[in-house]
Write a protein that holds these residues in place. Structure first.
Motif, short mmCIF file in Angstrom:
data_model
loop_
_atom_site.label_atom_id
_atom_site.label_comp_id
_atom_site.label_asym_id
_atom_site.label_seq_id
_atom_site.Cartn_x
_atom_site.Cartn_y
_atom_site.Cartn_z
N ASN A 96 -2.44 -38.95 -11.95
CA ASN A 96 -2.28 -40.31 -12.33
C ASN A 96 -0.87 -40.43 -12.34
OD1 ASN A 96 -1.05 -38.83 -14.73
ND2 ASN A 96 -3.06 -39.06 -16.02
N ILE A 97 -0.42 -41.57 -12.72
CA ILE A 97 0.90 -41.94 -12.87
C ILE A 97 2.18 -40.98 -13.48
CG2 ILE A 97 1.29 -43.49 -14.91
CD1 ILE A 97 2.28 -44.48 -11.24
N TRP A 98 1.63 -40.63 -14.68
CA TRP A 98 2.50 -39.79 -15.25
C TRP A 98 2.69 -38.27 -14.89
CZ3 TRP A 98 5.29 -42.43 -18.15
CH2 TRP A 98 5.10 -43.51 -18.74
N GLY A 99 1.41 -37.82 -14.07
CA GLY A 99 1.46 -36.64 -13.28
C GLY A 99 2.54 -36.83 -12.16
N ALA A 100 2.60 -37.91 -11.40
CA ALA A 100 3.12 -38.32 -10.40
C ALA A 100 4.60 -38.17 -10.91
CB ALA A 100 2.99 -39.60 -9.68
N ILE A 101 5.01 -38.77 -11.97
CA ILE A 101 6.52 -38.86 -12.48
C ILE A 101 6.91 -37.64 -12.63
CG2 ILE A 101 7.87 -39.65 -14.27
CD1 ILE A 101 6.30 -42.14 -14.44
N ALA A 102 6.20 -36.52 -13.25
CA ALA A 102 6.36 -35.10 -13.62
C ALA A 102 6.84 -34.27 -12.46
CB ALA A 102 5.41 -34.53 -14.35
N ILE A 103 5.76 -34.72 -11.36
CA ILE A 103 5.80 -33.91 -10.10
C ILE A 103 7.31 -34.40 -9.41
CG2 ILE A 103 5.07 -33.72 -7.79
CD1 ILE A 103 2.15 -33.98 -8.90
N GLY A 104 7.57 -35.63 -9.47
CA GLY A 104 9.06 -36.13 -8.90
C GLY A 104 10.19 -35.48 -9.53
N VAL A 105 10.05 -35.66 -10.85
CA VAL A 105 11.27 -34.98 -11.66
C VAL A 105 11.47 -33.39 -11.42
CG1 VAL A 105 12.25 -34.49 -13.89
CG2 VAL A 105 11.36 -36.71 -13.45
N ILE A 106 10.46 -32.77 -11.34
CA ILE A 106 10.21 -31.15 -11.37
C ILE A 106 10.69 -31.01 -9.82
CG2 ILE A 106 8.91 -28.96 -11.10
CD1 ILE A 106 7.27 -30.46 -13.25
N ALA A 107 10.41 -31.94 -9.03
CA ALA A 107 10.91 -31.50 -7.28
C ALA A 107 12.21 -31.76 -7.19
CB ALA A 107 9.73 -32.38 -6.43
N GLY A 108 12.86 -32.91 -7.92
CA GLY A 108 14.07 -33.35 -7.68
C GLY A 108 15.18 -32.33 -8.29
N VAL A 109 14.88 -31.86 -9.48
CA VAL A 109 15.58 -30.76 -10.10
C VAL A 109 15.45 -29.34 -9.27
CG1 VAL A 109 15.80 -29.33 -12.17
CG2 VAL A 109 15.46 -31.78 -12.41
N GLY A 110 14.24 -29.07 -9.10
CA GLY A 110 13.84 -27.67 -8.55
C GLY A 110 14.62 -27.59 -6.88
N CYS A 111 14.54 -28.96 -6.06
CA CYS A 111 15.04 -28.82 -5.13
C CYS A 111 16.52 -28.83 -4.96
CB CYS A 111 14.45 -29.89 -4.29
SG CYS A 111 12.56 -29.97 -3.78
N ALA A 112 17.00 -29.41 -5.92
CA ALA A 112 18.54 -29.61 -5.90
C ALA A 112 18.95 -27.86 -6.42
CB ALA A 112 19.01 -30.59 -7.02
N TRP A 113 18.36 -27.23 -7.28
CA TRP A 113 18.77 -25.98 -7.41
C TRP A 113 18.35 -25.06 -6.38
CZ3 TRP A 113 15.09 -22.04 -7.38
CH2 TRP A 113 15.59 -20.76 -7.62
N ALA A 114 17.45 -25.31 -5.58
CA ALA A 114 17.21 -24.56 -4.33
C ALA A 114 18.27 -24.65 -3.37
CB ALA A 114 15.95 -25.05 -3.60
N VAL A 115 19.01 -25.76 -3.15
CA VAL A 115 20.12 -26.09 -2.04
C VAL A 115 21.02 -24.71 -2.47
CG1 VAL A 115 21.83 -27.49 -1.76
CG2 VAL A 115 19.71 -28.53 -1.76
N SER A 116 21.33 -24.51 -3.91
CA SER A 116 22.54 -23.73 -4.15
C SER A 116 22.13 -22.12 -3.65
CB SER A 116 22.63 -23.89 -5.53
OG SER A 116 21.60 -22.99 -6.35
N LEU A 117 20.92 -21.95 -3.25
CA LEU A 117 20.53 -20.50 -3.01
C LEU A 117 21.07 -20.06 -1.68
CD1 LEU A 117 16.75 -20.44 -4.03
CD2 LEU A 117 18.77 -19.47 -5.31
N LYS A 118 21.30 -21.12 -0.78
CA LYS A 118 21.81 -20.70 0.59
C LYS A 118 23.08 -20.29 0.39
CE LYS A 118 23.44 -25.17 1.90
NZ LYS A 118 23.23 -26.52 2.99
N ASP A 119 23.99 -20.71 -0.69
CA ASP A 119 25.25 -20.11 -0.72
C ASP A 119 25.15 -18.54 -1.43
OD1 ASP A 119 26.73 -22.09 0.44
OD2 ASP A 119 26.54 -23.25 -1.49
N ARG A 120 24.24 -18.57 -2.15
CA ARG A 120 23.92 -17.24 -2.90
C ARG A 120 23.76 -16.07 -2.02
NH1 ARG A 120 20.62 -17.44 -8.15
NH2 ARG A 120 22.10 -19.12 -8.54
N PHE A 121 22.79 -16.46 -1.05
CA PHE A 121 22.13 -15.48 -0.09
C PHE A 121 22.97 -15.64 1.22
CE2 PHE A 121 18.78 -16.14 -3.20
CZ PHE A 121 18.48 -15.04 -4.00
N GLY A 122 23.68 -16.49 1.45
CA GLY A 122 24.38 -16.59 2.73
C GLY A 122 23.83 -16.75 3.96
N TYR A 123 22.58 -17.65 3.71
CA TYR A 123 21.69 -18.30 5.01
C TYR A 123 22.18 -19.94 5.13
CZ TYR A 123 18.58 -20.45 1.72
OH TYR A 123 17.72 -21.06 0.81
N ASP A 124 22.53 -20.36 6.64
CA ASP A 124 23.09 -21.55 6.73
C ASP A 124 21.89 -22.45 7.16
OD1 ASP A 124 24.33 -23.51 7.34
OD2 ASP A 124 25.33 -22.94 9.23
#
Length: 439
Positions: free
Chosen positions: A283-311
């Protein structure tokens, strides 16, 4: 037309196919804006050429392998009964639309999926090797995985995994393929030592807008009818993209102290990626939750390439692999009939996990093998000197921007030419130390 044909549904599917086609040029702009000026043409073409290669292979044998009758009942691959689209007429239906309309709609999914991979290996890839890779990859990775996920005889489909529009077959598939490719090719020259900022944020914003627009065809069109399911998918797609943007921007503000246009564009795409498999079952609230979790989760995941050294040049793994996994797994949480919030237990979540990680492992392993094979035979990466100078000029005999003409127009009497051989002066003459040529 035979009984059951619906002109409105057919028009809707054909329009959706055109929208999905537009996503590939949109992706080219999105990626093209994020690379440095010296490799813009290469980046644009790595997406654009997929329209040519995959379209031909799809009608030759791709549709048959993906959506043909299952071979041997094992759920692994389709037969070759529809090679060259043989046996399919303009009056053959699937549901209320012609099979040809469905085939061209699915073709556009096949086109954009390998194009997504290109962002991870930007600035360092031979174009001829890339074209060969696209042809091989869709044959041995995409076509089989599409069969597993969407054909009624596919093993993931029969398991009961839900993927309405491509969380596994498109995004996890492409994201993990990107990881496999960059593990073979290695990091760019100057990674972590040189500035590799996006050269054109306006192009990035334009590209993300075109992707967002086309995504309505991607998700709502997967209903294959102009009906209530398409309406739910359309609305959920919009709000999840918005929520993803907000989530990413809030993360940026907390972690880095500012809001960026690149973050807004990337957050919207992260929300779109995550809602793709779930858009018709939450439903619409599930979609909003998925969007927020993905936005934060993917932003955090970007930092992993510096931590693990893959380009991962343009964060394909962080956005598409992570976002695809988030959206696929959260179906098991927010599905209105089979999710945890509906009181249905963890059964669907387990199925989603099996489907997601099976596709991830297959794509990672096969892509690594393909890239390694191409690299040791014809070479996949440009030479170090070519990478450092101008990738576009070496590979394509073109440049995205004609700085020489720009200087001449600005200084018709030629005074700039007296001192333009000085790197510092030349950079200042076209926009300062941070101008386009400085990248």
């Amino acid at each position: 037309m035979p009984e059951g044909f619906d002109a409105g549904d057919t028009a809707f599917v054909l329009t959706s196919a055109a929208l999905v086609m537009l996503m590939t040029p949109g992706l080219a702009f999105f990626y093209g804006g994020m690379v440095r000026a010296k490799s813009v043409v290469n980046m644009l073409l790595m997406s654009f050429v997929s329209l040519g290669i995959v379209s031909v292979l799809w009608v030759a044998y791709g549709y048959s392998l993906a959506f043909g009758e299952d071979v041997g009942g094992r759920g692994l691959i389709g037969d070759l009964s529809n090679v060259g689209l043989s046996g399919i007429s303009d009056t053959t239906l699937t549901g209320s639309v012609p099979v040809l309309a469905f085939a061209v709609f699915q073709m556009m999914f096949a086109v954009i999926t390998p194009a997504l991979i290109s962002g991870a290996i930007a600035d360092r890839t031979k174009f001829g090797a890339w074209m060969l890779f696209v042809a091989l990859w869709v044959t041995v990775v995409y076509f089989p995985v599409a069969h597993w996920v969407w054909q009624s005889g596919g093993w993931i489909f029969k398991l009961g995994v839900k993927d309405f529009a491509g969380g596994t077959a498109v995004h996890i598939n492409a994201g993990m393929a990107a990881l496999g490719a960059l593990l073979v090719l290695g990091n760019r020259v100057g990674f972590r030592r040189e500035s590799m900022r996006a050269h054109s944020l306006p192009l990035v914003m334009l590209g993300s807008g075109l992707l967002w627009f086309g995504w309505f065809g991607f998700n709502a069109g997967s209903a294959l009818a102009a009906n209530g399911t398409a309406s739910v998918a359309f609305m959920n797609t919009q709000v999840a993209a918005g929520a993803g943007m907000i989530g990413w921007l809030v993360w940026e503000r907390v972690r880095k102290g500012g809001f960026t246009s690149l973050g807004a564009a990337s957050g919207a795409v992260a929300g779109l990626v995550a809602i793709t498999p779930a858009c018709a079952v939450v439903n619409i609230w599930g979609a909003i939750a998925i969007g927020v979790i993905a936005g934060v989760g993917c932003a955090w995941a970007v930092s992993l390439k510096d931590r693990f050294g893959y380009d991962d040049s343009l964060d394909v793994v962080a956005v598409h692999a992570v976002g695809g996994v988030v959206g696929t797994l959260l179906i098991g949480v927010f599905d209105v009939t089979d999710g945890l919030v509906a009181g249905a237990g963890a059964g669907q979540l387990l199925k989603q996990a099996i489907g997601a990680f099976a596709v991830a492992a297959y794509s990672l392993a096969l892509t690594w093998l393909l890239v390694k094979t191409i690299d040791v035979t014809i070479g996949f990466r440009v030479t170090r000197s070519d990478e450092v100078t101008r990738v576009d000029q070496v590979l394509h005999t073109e440049n995205a921007y004609d700085f020489a003409t720009r200087e001449a127009d600005a200084d018709p009497v030629g005074t700039i030419g007296i001192w333009s051989h000085s790197p510092t002066a030349r950079h200042q003459s076209v926009g300062g130390a941070n101008g386009p040529s400085a990248h």
